[in-house]
Structure formats: C-alpha cells, structure tokens
Design a protein around this motif. Structure first.
Motif, short mmCIF file in Angstrom:
data_model
loop_
_atom_site.label_atom_id
_atom_site.label_comp_id
_atom_site.label_asym_id
_atom_site.label_seq_id
_atom_site.Cartn_x
_atom_site.Cartn_y
_atom_site.Cartn_z
N CYS A 1 1.80 27.43 -18.30
CA CYS A 1 1.83 26.79 -16.97
C CYS A 1 1.84 25.26 -17.04
O CYS A 1 1.41 24.59 -16.10
N ASP A 2 2.28 24.69 -18.16
CA ASP A 2 2.46 23.25 -18.22
C ASP A 2 3.76 22.88 -17.51
O ASP A 2 4.56 23.76 -17.17
N PHE A 3 3.97 21.60 -17.26
CA PHE A 3 5.26 21.15 -16.74
C PHE A 3 6.25 21.08 -17.90
O PHE A 3 5.90 20.61 -19.00
N ASP A 4 7.46 21.50 -17.66
CA ASP A 4 8.45 21.52 -18.74
C ASP A 4 8.68 20.12 -19.31
O ASP A 4 8.87 19.96 -20.52
N PHE A 5 8.63 19.08 -18.48
CA PHE A 5 8.90 17.74 -18.98
C PHE A 5 7.70 17.14 -19.72
O PHE A 5 7.86 16.15 -20.45
N LEU A 6 6.51 17.74 -19.55
CA LEU A 6 5.34 17.30 -20.32
C LEU A 6 5.21 18.08 -21.62
O LEU A 6 4.71 17.56 -22.63
N ALA A 7 5.66 19.34 -21.61
CA ALA A 7 5.51 20.21 -22.77
C ALA A 7 6.55 19.93 -23.85
O ALA A 7 6.33 20.26 -25.02
N ARG A 8 7.68 19.33 -23.46
CA ARG A 8 8.75 19.18 -24.44
C ARG A 8 8.42 18.06 -25.44
O ARG A 8 7.69 17.12 -25.13
N PRO A 9 8.97 18.16 -26.65
CA PRO A 9 8.72 17.12 -27.66
C PRO A 9 9.41 15.82 -27.30
O PRO A 9 10.34 15.78 -26.48
N GLY A 10 8.96 14.75 -27.94
CA GLY A 10 9.55 13.44 -27.68
C GLY A 10 8.48 12.37 -27.62
O GLY A 10 7.29 12.66 -27.53
N HIS A 11 8.91 11.12 -27.67
CA HIS A 11 7.98 9.99 -27.66
C HIS A 11 8.37 9.02 -26.55
O HIS A 11 9.54 8.86 -26.22
N ASN A 12 7.36 8.36 -26.00
CA ASN A 12 7.58 7.31 -25.02
C ASN A 12 7.28 5.96 -25.67
O ASN A 12 6.43 5.87 -26.56
N PRO A 13 7.96 4.90 -25.26
CA PRO A 13 7.69 3.59 -25.86
C PRO A 13 6.29 3.10 -25.50
O PRO A 13 5.79 3.34 -24.41
N ALA A 14 5.67 2.40 -26.45
CA ALA A 14 4.38 1.78 -26.17
C ALA A 14 4.59 0.63 -25.19
O ALA A 14 5.62 -0.07 -25.25
N PRO A 15 3.65 0.40 -24.28
CA PRO A 15 3.82 -0.71 -23.33
C PRO A 15 3.74 -2.06 -24.04
O PRO A 15 3.04 -2.20 -25.04
N ASP A 16 4.45 -3.02 -23.51
CA ASP A 16 4.39 -4.39 -24.03
C ASP A 16 3.44 -5.20 -23.16
O ASP A 16 3.79 -5.57 -22.04
N PRO A 17 2.22 -5.46 -23.61
CA PRO A 17 1.24 -6.15 -22.77
C PRO A 17 1.61 -7.60 -22.48
O PRO A 17 1.01 -8.23 -21.61
N GLN A 18 2.56 -8.14 -23.22
CA GLN A 18 2.91 -9.56 -23.04
C GLN A 18 4.14 -9.74 -22.17
O GLN A 18 4.60 -10.85 -21.96
#
Length: 579
Positions: free
Chosen positions: A562-579
């Motif tokens: 019962c997870d969301f398909d877009f949360l369960a799928r593999p993959g990486h998100n970019p780290a935020p740029d604090p600057q």
C-alpha cells in the motif's frame, strides 16, 4: 557534517547564504558554539493533544535532547503529522504515506545530519521508518511504549481486545450501561499505545528487531522511568551514528527484514505488519513478499503468551524480559535469526539478546509470558497466507486468534457492499445468518475504504451472540486491528474496488476456507464468474481532488504494501543546494 553546507565551516566562514543562515540561528537564540561543527539532530515528534498514544512525547523529546547534547550534538525538534488510530477517520492508514513523505522531505530539505523518530501508534512507526529510509540519513526509533494494563472489577483489561469483548457482551444483553461505563473508564489508564500485541506493539517490536531501536526499547511502559532513560540514550546514540554514517540502508537489510518477520510471527503479532514491513522493505530496495511470511512462519514458533493470541499484557511481557528475552529463545531455533548483521548500536544483532538470562533463571511468571521453543504457545507462526480464485493476490488470516473448528469451513456467503451497509443490516433477522454463514465485506480496501480501514472484524449479529455464537468466518478486503480476534480473512487482493474477485460474490455463493491448505475458494464455476465480470462496473472514486485523489491514483494493493508507486520505485533525488 551535512549541516555545514548550510552554516559554513566556521563562525564567519562560507558564503552569503551561510551568513544568512547563521544570523537566523542567532535570532533563534543559539550561540555559534552550540551548533557549528556539531551533528544537528532532527527530532521528528508525533505528539499532539488528540493522540493518547503519544501524549507523553512532548516531555520525552526533552530527554532525547538531553542525550543529544551530552553526546556533543545539537537537537532540533520538528512537529510532524500525528496519526491517531483512535480518532483519525476514515483511517490513519490513508495518511501513512503522507507522514512518510513529510518525514523524508523534512530530513532532505533542512540542515540536519541525523534523526530521532518518535512514535508508537500503529501507522506512525512504519511511516517514519519509510521516510527516514528514503531520506538516507542516520536515524533511530524511540518507541512510545505501551500503556499500563487496564482494570475492571479485579480483572486486567487489554485495550482493543477487551473493548470488542465487552461491547459484544453489551450487545448480547449480558452487561448493562453501568458495567460498560466502568469498562470505559478502566480500559486505557495512562499514556502509551495499546498494551496488547496489537499493531503498535507489533511494529515497535519490529523496529527493534530490525535493529533500528536500542535493545529492549519497544516493551518499556510509556510511564516507566526506564522510558526516560531509553529516550536519552537514543539521543546520545544517534550522534555517534552520524559520525559513523550508519544509515538505515546499512541496518535495514534483507537479513534484518527476515529477522523482523520472524519476530512478528514469534510474537503472534498483528496482520498489519505484513503490509507495513513489505512497504518498509521496498524503501531500501529489499523485496519482501507474502510468501516470505508464510515460509518463515512455518519454522518459527509463537513464544509470546500475550493477548489476543495469549493471556498476558505488554507490562507482563516487559517484566518477563521484553524482546531481548524473546529473541534469546527464538535464537535457539536453528536458522531463525541472523546474529551478525549490524544494528543502530554499531554492534551486531546478537548483542540484543546474547547476555539475556535464560528463562529457567527468571521468576516462574516469566516462563509463562515468554515460552521456550520446547514449550511454545503454538508450533508455527500466528499468521497464514491464503490464495485461491477469491484472492489471486493473496489474503491473510491470524489463525491462532480464530476458532479452530472454523479453519476448515464451507458456507454460504452473506454479502455487504460497504461498511455502512454492514452497520445498517447486520442485526436484521431477515438476513438469516447462521453459524455456518460466511460474512463478506467488500468496498473496504485501499481504494474502496478509502485507505483500507480496520473493518475486518465484522460484528456477529446480536441474535447469534444471544445464542452463544462467538465466531463466524468473515472475509474482507479490509484490515483488522491487531488487538482483534476471530476467524477473519483480511487483505483480500486485488480488492473489490479494483475489480478483484470479491466484487463478483453474491449472497448464497458457497465459499471454502482451508487454512491448513492455505486456500480461499469461491465455489462458482468459471463461466458464471466470466458472466458476472462482464456485467461489473467500477465504482466512482471517493475523492475528486486533493490528497485523497493523489492517494487513489498512486496507492498499491495490500500484497505490495500500500505504498505510493512513485515512492516505492528505485531512484535518487538530488541533494538540495543550501547556497
């Protein structure tokens, strides 16, 4: 430290944004030496005024902070969504994924290096672990702890389990308003989650068995001073985890999930654990299936004599040694555990239980609450996975909490199209429900509920209760409270709302339940089922906009977690740029 990207490397170092961030920390009243160069720890706190399971967590967060400071870290408390099993409707399961998203994005977007996850009520622990696993920062769970045992006229009460039992006594006319009012006041007597082996106790134990909480943390009663000490120790430990870069992916391995499954089944735990553990595993790239639960359950005995499967309550379990004592016994079963895997302590899993005293050296009561493999509550795990033409994606039953004579049964269906339909008609004598009937509830799954509410313990008609009938075969695409009992087949997948075979059942159809054979069969020929399917029309969606619409568009079925398909799928998100 990750947080240094926000604040710079020194009191005056970095760029314009770092200068801006430091100035706002001064606005908050913090000195440079309090936070610069130190691990910044996010405390995700699910406290609220309407969550009795978590009513003590605002105070407990202060003990976590104490531990963080003492270990050289800098704590920041973040209020996050509170999922109250008692009050949130139609079900907090609808919002588990929302809390998981909130936890993940808070940890990703703020200047934090690690996290303490505070919760206990059913959906909170899996949600926080799902979010933390996806965020990838070092994290540790502080379980909310069970409440004290209930009390009624000299008898111990178990929340949930005795609620259903006494409500049926009231419906059958065997107790009145005065007795019911006494039970109402004596059922839940302190902060903390249910003190039976319901979903809350099951999932906090699973977190400990995964190695994501300190040894012994999950069973400490919420009001016990040991709970304060555990919270402080957890705060101190997460600072070390940041320095060691001990992330959830390193702890939550395939071996860890196998040990968590074995622990849940050894406890006689909640059927809800199947959904949550499958979803949690998916967040770290581990494939966990219903078959894994069935296979592990076939070789793991039930050793916890705790309601609703047994007789005792979580307070008794804690005094008997808690999860470390149970794990020490489970470790005697060949191949049941993986002792060498790493945990949040930085040491291997064997340290959670290897120094635990043998039951033979404990008080006599301990041997009754936590059994040995030679004297189990049951020889196999307490949950069975069923398949058949009525549940091609699988269904589950907590068969140790069922009437044994109903575990092999064929009977005529009495069908309800929604929970509201059930409430309106269940006591109508015209339905002619008998002890041989099979009650069927559809429209209660992830889409149909919506959110898959805990409707699965369908009530027995009052006129049968009055005749002494205490159990019936009940089948639904809903979930059931872990504190519940009875011959209830749950999580039928695919659900009726998505066109699963449950949508095709009609009154009078014969249904066969065969738990020993792991089979759930609708005794209707294939040609007739094809005719019924051709005539079936999908129901209208419940929500036209907002989070409910997002949920309906992306939620997976029960056998997938019962997870969301877009949360369960593999993959990486970019780290935020604090600057």
């Amino acid at each position: 430290m990750r947080s240094a990207a926000w604040f710079g490397t020194g009191a005056t170092g970095g760029k314009l944004r770092a200068f801006s961030h430091r100035s706002r920390m001064r606005q908050l009243g913090y000195l440079p030496e309090e936070h610069l160069g130190k691990p910044v720890i996010a405390i995700l706190n699910t406290w609220s005024d309407i969550n009795p399971c978590h009513m003590h967590l605002r105070e407990r967060a202060e003990q976590v902070k104490r531990g963080v400071w003492q270990a050289g870290g800098f704590p920041l408390e973040f209020p996050v969504a509170t999922l109250s099993e008692t009050f949130q409707k139609p079900t907090p399961m609808l919002y588990r994924n929302l809390l998981a998203m909130e936890a993940e994005e808070l940890l990703r977007s703020y200047p934090v290096d690690g996290a303490v996850l505070m919760g206990g009520c059913d959906k909170t622990v899996p949600a926080l672990l799902m979010g933390a696993a996806s965020a990838g920062l070092p994290a540790i769970v502080v379980p909310a702890g069970p409440m004290l045992r209930g009390h009624y006229r000299g008898r111990p009460l178990g929340s949930g389990t005795d609620l259903w039992a006494y409500w049926d006594e009231y419906r059958a006319g065997r107790i009145g308003e005065c007795e019911l009012a006494e039970v109402e006041c004596g059922l839940a007597r302190s902060p903390g989650h249910c003190m039976t082996m319901g979903t809350a106790s099951t999932m906090t134990a699973a977190a400990e068995a995964l190695g994501m909480a300190l040894p012994g943390a999950s069973a400490i009663p919420a009001v016990d001073s040991a709970h304060h000490r555990m919270a402080a120790a957890s705060g101190a430990r997460v600072v070390g985890m940041v320095r060691e870069q001990l992330t959830p992916a390193r702890v939550m391995t395939r071996a860890a999930f196998e040990d968590a499954v074995a622990t849940v089944l050894c406890l006689g735990g909640s059927t809800n654990a199947l959904i949550h553990l499958i979803a949690m595993a998916g967040r770290v790239g581990v494939t966990l299936s219903l078959e894994d639960f069935d296979e592990i359950g076939s070789r793991v005995p039930v050793l916890a004599d705790v309601r609703p499967v047994g007789d005792h309550l979580m307070e008794d379990f804690y005094y008997a040694g808690g999860l470390p004592t149970l794990l020490a016994q489970l470790a005697r079963v060949p191949g049941a555990l993986h002792p060498e895997r790493i945990t949040v302590t930085g040491a291997d899993f064997a340290t959670y239980y290897q120094d635990t005293q043998a039951l033979e050296g404990n008080a006599p009561a301990a041997g009754r609450v936590i059994r040995t493999p030679q004297d189990p509550v049951a020889k196999e795990g307490g949950v069975a996975v069923l398949r058949g033409n009525l549940a091609p994606g699988g269904a589950v039953i907590k068969h140790l909490a069922a009437d044994p004579k109903l575990l092999t049964h064929t009977g005529p269906a009495v069908v309800f199209d929604s929970y509201q339909d059930l409430q309106q008609r269940i006591d109508d004598p015209a339905l002619a429900v008998t002890e041989n009937s099979v009650l069927v509830l559809r429209g209660a799954g992830p889409l149909g509920g919506p959110g898959m509410p805990e409707y699965g313990m369908l009530p027995i008609p009052a006129y049968l209760l009055e005749r002494g009938v205490t159990d019936l075969v009940r089948i639904s695409d809903a979930r059931m409270s872990g504190t519940s009992y009875g011959t209830c087949v749950l999580h039928v997948a695919p659900e009726s709302h998505a066109g699963g075979p449950l949508a095709l059942v009609r009154d009078g159809d014969l249904i066969t339940l065969d738990v020993p054979g792991r089979r759930l069969h609708l005794d209707v020929d294939d040609a007739e089922l094809r005719r019924r399917r051709a005539a079936w029309q999908p129901p209208e969606p419940h929500h036209q906009r907002g989070y409910g619409a997002l949920y309906a568009e992306h939620v997976q079925q029960a056998d997938e977690g019962c997870d969301f398909d877009f949360l369960a799928r593999p993959g990486h998100n970019p780290a935020p740029d604090p600057q």
